[in-house]
Design a protein around this motif. Structure first.
Motif, short mmCIF file in Angstrom:
data_model
loop_
_atom_site.label_atom_id
_atom_site.label_comp_id
_atom_site.label_asym_id
_atom_site.label_seq_id
_atom_site.Cartn_x
_atom_site.Cartn_y
_atom_site.Cartn_z
N TYR A 57 0.07 -4.04 3.57
CA TYR A 57 -0.32 -2.51 3.90
C TYR A 57 0.85 -2.00 3.02
O TYR A 57 1.92 -2.30 2.83
N ASP A 58 0.57 -0.40 2.70
CA ASP A 58 1.23 0.43 1.82
C ASP A 58 2.21 1.22 2.93
O ASP A 58 1.78 1.66 3.95
N PHE A 59 3.39 1.66 2.75
CA PHE A 59 3.96 2.60 3.33
C PHE A 59 3.67 4.03 2.90
O PHE A 59 3.18 4.24 1.86
N PRO A 60 3.47 4.84 3.92
CA PRO A 60 2.89 6.18 3.70
C PRO A 60 3.74 6.91 2.74
O PRO A 60 5.26 6.57 2.76
N GLU A 61 3.53 7.73 1.82
CA GLU A 61 4.23 8.42 0.78
C GLU A 61 5.60 9.14 1.40
O GLU A 61 6.65 9.18 1.09
N GLU A 62 5.33 9.66 2.76
CA GLU A 62 6.43 10.38 3.30
C GLU A 62 7.53 9.39 3.83
O GLU A 62 8.56 9.72 3.55
N ILE A 63 7.21 8.15 3.90
CA ILE A 63 8.18 7.17 4.13
C ILE A 63 9.04 6.67 3.15
O ILE A 63 10.34 6.66 2.90
N GLN A 64 8.17 6.70 1.94
CA GLN A 64 8.67 6.15 0.70
C GLN A 64 9.40 7.14 0.01
O GLN A 64 10.75 6.89 -0.40
N ARG A 65 9.44 8.42 0.24
CA ARG A 65 10.24 9.62 -0.01
C ARG A 65 11.57 9.79 0.74
O ARG A 65 12.71 9.78 0.00
N ASN A 66 11.51 9.20 1.95
CA ASN A 66 12.83 9.27 2.61
C ASN A 66 13.56 7.94 2.48
O ASN A 66 14.59 7.94 2.99
N MET A 67 13.15 6.79 1.58
CA MET A 67 13.92 5.61 1.50
C MET A 67 14.79 6.12 0.20
O MET A 67 14.30 6.57 -0.67
N ARG A 68 16.01 5.85 0.32
CA ARG A 68 17.05 5.96 -0.48
C ARG A 68 16.57 5.27 -1.71
O ARG A 68 16.49 6.22 -2.89
N LYS A 69 16.38 3.96 -2.06
CA LYS A 69 15.99 3.32 -2.81
C LYS A 69 14.93 2.38 -2.69
O LYS A 69 14.88 1.33 -2.44
N ALA A 70 13.76 3.08 -2.98
CA ALA A 70 12.40 2.59 -2.59
C ALA A 70 12.26 1.29 -3.42
O ALA A 70 12.26 1.34 -4.60
N LYS A 71 12.50 0.32 -3.00
CA LYS A 71 11.96 -1.10 -3.79
C LYS A 71 10.81 -1.59 -3.66
O LYS A 71 10.41 -2.39 -4.42
N TYR A 72 10.22 -1.29 -2.54
CA TYR A 72 8.81 -1.67 -2.19
C TYR A 72 7.75 -0.94 -1.81
O TYR A 72 8.28 0.24 -1.31
N ARG A 73 6.54 -1.02 -2.20
CA ARG A 73 5.41 -0.26 -1.77
C ARG A 73 4.99 -0.28 -0.19
O ARG A 73 4.24 0.78 0.06
N GLY A 74 5.27 -1.41 0.33
CA GLY A 74 4.62 -1.96 1.41
C GLY A 74 5.25 -3.27 1.64
O GLY A 74 6.11 -3.52 1.09
N GLN A 75 4.46 -3.79 2.46
CA GLN A 75 4.76 -5.33 2.88
C GLN A 75 3.59 -6.04 2.89
O GLN A 75 2.22 -5.71 3.06
N LYS A 76 3.85 -7.26 2.39
CA LYS A 76 2.65 -8.29 2.78
C LYS A 76 3.20 -9.35 3.62
O LYS A 76 4.41 -9.86 3.36
#
Length: 166
Positions: free
Chosen positions: A84-103
């Motif tokens: 699943y993908d993290f929603p964009e708002e969560i991605q934006r709030n992550m300081r250093k987004a390393k992942y698009r989501g989790q498998k």
């Protein structure tokens, strides 16, 4: 605008812990940096794979770290990764987004112990508390209790392990 779809998925495991009555363990999330609406604060145990770690061993480790449970028997495993993908708002709030989501690789375990074995408030070996409450729940209710961006994962997991639940 950042293209999060170019990022990799974080490899994780998920655990459906099923008691002798066919009910599934669900925990209410604790200490999230992002507030989660009360109605969607429940989930099954899950966590990241350490580098080179076998997914089955990771599932047992994560279950122990989050619930203190060790009295289990493996029932089944979903053979494919579910992502699943993290929603964009969560991605934006992550300081250093390393992942698009989790498998995630999901495992179903039968809980062979007594409820007194479950300890979420003071996890073993100094691990951080993940949950503030827990309960046994009908599997069919789980997709409605989890944060919406994980709902399809829970639909798929419930279907995959339906033979073991009520």
């Amino acid at each position: 605008m950042t293209d999060y779809s170019a990022l990799p998925f974080r490899p994780c495991v998920g655990i459906m812990l099923i008691n002798k009555d066919g009910l599934v363990w669900a925990g209410k999330r604790y200490g999230d940096k992002q507030p989660i609406p009360e109605d969607f604060a429940w989930q099954m145990p899950q966590g990241g794979l350490d580098k080179g770690e076998d997914p089955h061993e990771a599932a047992k480790r994560e279950l122990y770290e989050e619930t203190s449970v060790t009295s289990i028997t493996l029932l089944s495993e979903v053979s494919e990764w579910i992502s699943y993908d993290f929603p964009e708002e969560i991605q934006r709030n992550m300081r250093k987004a390393k992942y698009r989501g989790q498998k995630q690789r999901w495992f179903a375990f039968r809980f062979e112990g007594d409820d007194s074995e479950i300890n979420i408030l003071t996890p073993p070996e100094g691990h951080a508390q993940e949950f503030c409450e827990w309960r046994w729940e009908k599997a069919e209710n789980l997709p409605g209790l989890v944060i919406p961006f994980k709902k399809q994962v829970y639909v798929d997991v419930v279907a995959a392990f339906s033979e073991f639940t009520v």
